[in-house]
Design a protein around this motif. Structure first.
Motif, PDB file in Angstrom:
ATOM      1  N   VAL A   1       0.835  -1.197   0.000  1.00  0.00           N
ATOM      2  CA  VAL A   1       0.000   0.000   0.000  1.00  0.00           C
ATOM      3  C   VAL A   1       0.874   1.254   0.000  1.00  0.00           C
ATOM      4  O   VAL A   1       0.660   2.179  -0.791  1.00  0.00           O
ATOM      5  N   TYR A   2       1.874   1.272   0.883  1.00  0.00           N
ATOM      6  CA  TYR A   2       2.745   2.448   0.990  1.00  0.00           C
ATOM      7  C   TYR A   2       3.518   2.688  -0.304  1.00  0.00           C
ATOM      8  O   TYR A   2       3.530   3.802  -0.835  1.00  0.00           O
ATOM      9  N   VAL A   3       4.161   1.650  -0.823  1.00  0.00           N
ATOM     10  CA  VAL A   3       4.930   1.799  -2.063  1.00  0.00           C
ATOM     11  C   VAL A   3       3.998   2.142  -3.226  1.00  0.00           C
ATOM     12  O   VAL A   3       4.335   2.962  -4.077  1.00  0.00           O
ATOM     13  N   GLY A   4       2.814   1.542  -3.252  1.00  0.00           N
ATOM     14  CA  GLY A   4       1.855   1.853  -4.302  1.00  0.00           C
ATOM     15  C   GLY A   4       1.418   3.311  -4.285  1.00  0.00           C
ATOM     16  O   GLY A   4       1.309   3.949  -5.334  1.00  0.00           O
ATOM     17  N   LEU A   5       1.185   3.842  -3.097  1.00  0.00           N
ATOM     18  CA  LEU A   5       0.784   5.248  -2.982  1.00  0.00           C
ATOM     19  C   LEU A   5       1.913   6.187  -3.387  1.00  0.00           C
ATOM     20  O   LEU A   5       1.677   7.186  -4.082  1.00  0.00           O
TER      21      LEU A   5
ATOM     22  N   ILE B   1       1.096  14.449  -0.195  1.00  0.00           N
ATOM     23  CA  ILE B   1      -0.042  14.923   0.602  1.00  0.00           C
ATOM     24  C   ILE B   1      -1.355  14.606  -0.113  1.00  0.00           C
ATOM     25  O   ILE B   1      -2.328  14.157   0.513  1.00  0.00           O
ATOM     26  N   PHE B   2      -1.379  14.802  -1.421  1.00  0.00           N
ATOM     27  CA  PHE B   2      -2.603  14.545  -2.193  1.00  0.00           C
ATOM     28  C   PHE B   2      -3.007  13.074  -2.098  1.00  0.00           C
ATOM     29  O   PHE B   2      -4.167  12.767  -1.777  1.00  0.00           O
TER      30      PHE B   2
ATOM     31  N   TYR C   1      -6.169   8.649   0.341  1.00  0.00           N
ATOM     32  CA  TYR C   1      -6.154   7.373   1.054  1.00  0.00           C
ATOM     33  C   TYR C   1      -6.847   7.476   2.408  1.00  0.00           C
ATOM     34  O   TYR C   1      -7.526   6.540   2.845  1.00  0.00           O
ATOM     35  N   TYR C   2      -6.686   8.628   3.072  1.00  0.00           N
ATOM     36  CA  TYR C   2      -7.314   8.809   4.383  1.00  0.00           C
ATOM     37  C   TYR C   2      -8.836   8.719   4.290  1.00  0.00           C
ATOM     38  O   TYR C   2      -9.484   8.122   5.148  1.00  0.00           O
TER      39      TYR C   2
END
Length: 317
Positions: free
Chosen positions: A122-126, A307-308, A313-314
């Motif tokens: 998820v982190y790397v994808g974002l 940030i976007f 995601y948030y």
């Protein structure tokens, strides 16, 4: 606390973590050393035509898939020779954001997976999504700000650099592994041990109460997640990962909170990371004043894109 509790709660998880970190680091370094990401650079020529960028920009974009220093040196030389204006240099440097990310993505992914498991994807994808968004923005900016140009020959420049053979790649991989694993070990083990004892003796509950009473700007994150941000900013990315891994394995945080904390730490640590790691080599390639402008533009665009995707995601994740 008995030895059985220490082994199952600290010893075995730490041994397993260090094994997978070592394995992932070896694989990631080998992928980088073999320049397997270089094939993606073939897309540069049509993209540069869309963005109204010169062939030297396309060649630099392609080179950035396996050497950021070489890519920036090509741009600096072209600028000194008058082949690129100040505006073209700025846009061309920003254009290299995606290949620069791809260059380090294998190592990033294979280091994060042992620490945070599926949260790594998820982190790397974002962050990858943020890199693509930056590239789309630069393509649009170039098309609006620069006049149309005749297409050059980007593939011609690529043929000047052959792929690394296996023997050389293995030697390079082992040298990088020895250097990086020592640093990761020095950071990971003390933090993992500290998190285990802090969690066991109620430190995070006390911190949560303090933050709830005194800090409101980051109230959307639990106290444990803020510790990831603190380590990410005060030390480095590996420290934040070690903290995140310990909290995730201990069941204190879920994937969503881990990812948001890492994204926040990424944003807040950007200025310090740019000064510590980016400015020294940028100042050696470009003039110092020019280097500062390029770094400021790069980091501003990078932070805005992260940030976007973090905000999206948030609310959606």
């Amino acid at each position: 606390m008995d030895w059985n509790t220490l082994w199952h709660g600290l010893g075995w998880p730490l041994c397993r973590l260090m094994f997978f970190i070592s394995l992932g680091l070896l694989i990631g370094n080998l992928i980088e050393a073999l320049n397997w990401t270089r094939a993606v650079a073939r897309v540069a020529e049509p993209i540069t035509r869309i963005a109204h960028l010169k062939d030297i920009t396309g060649a630099s974009f392609s080179m950035a898939f396996f050497s950021g220093v070489t890519a920036n040196t090509m741009l600096a030389e072209a600028h000194e020779q008058g082949k690129l204006s100040d505006k073209e240099l700025m846009i061309s440097n920003l254009f290299n954001s995606l290949p620069t990310y791809f260059l380090h993505m294998p190592t990033l992914f294979f280091i994060t997976v042992p620490f945070i498991g599926k949260a790594a994807a998820v982190y790397v994808g974002l962050t990858l999504c943020a890199a693509f968004l930056r590239t789309l923005f630069i393509i649009g900016l170039g098309r609006l700000a620069l006049p149309p140009l005749e297409p050059g020959c980007v593939p011609c420049r690529l043929e000047e650099h052959a792929s690394t053979d296996w023997n050389a790649a293995l030697r390079k991989t082992w040298m990088r592994f020895k250097k990086r694993i020592r640093k990761i070990t020095r950071i990971t083990i003390p933090i993992f041990v500290a998190i285990f004892f802090l969690k066991r003796y109620g430190a995070f509950e006390a911190l949560e109460g303090f933050l709830g009473a005194h800090v409101s700007i980051f109230s959307w994150l639990p106290a444990e997640a803020l510790s990831i941000v603190v380590f990410h900013v005060a030390a480095e990315f590996t420290a934040g990962l070690a903290t995140a891994g310990a909290l995730l394995q201990g069941g204190s945080l879920g994937v969503r909170e881990i990812v948001l904390a890492l994204l926040l730490g990424n944003v807040l640590s950007s200025p310090m990371r740019a000064l510590r790691h980016q400015f020294p080599y940028y100042a050696g390639i470009f003039r110092p004043k020019q280097a500062l402008k390029l770094i400021a533009a790069n980091q501003t665009l990078r932070v805005c894109s992260i940030i976007f995707v973090g905000v999206v995601y948030y609310f959606v994740g």
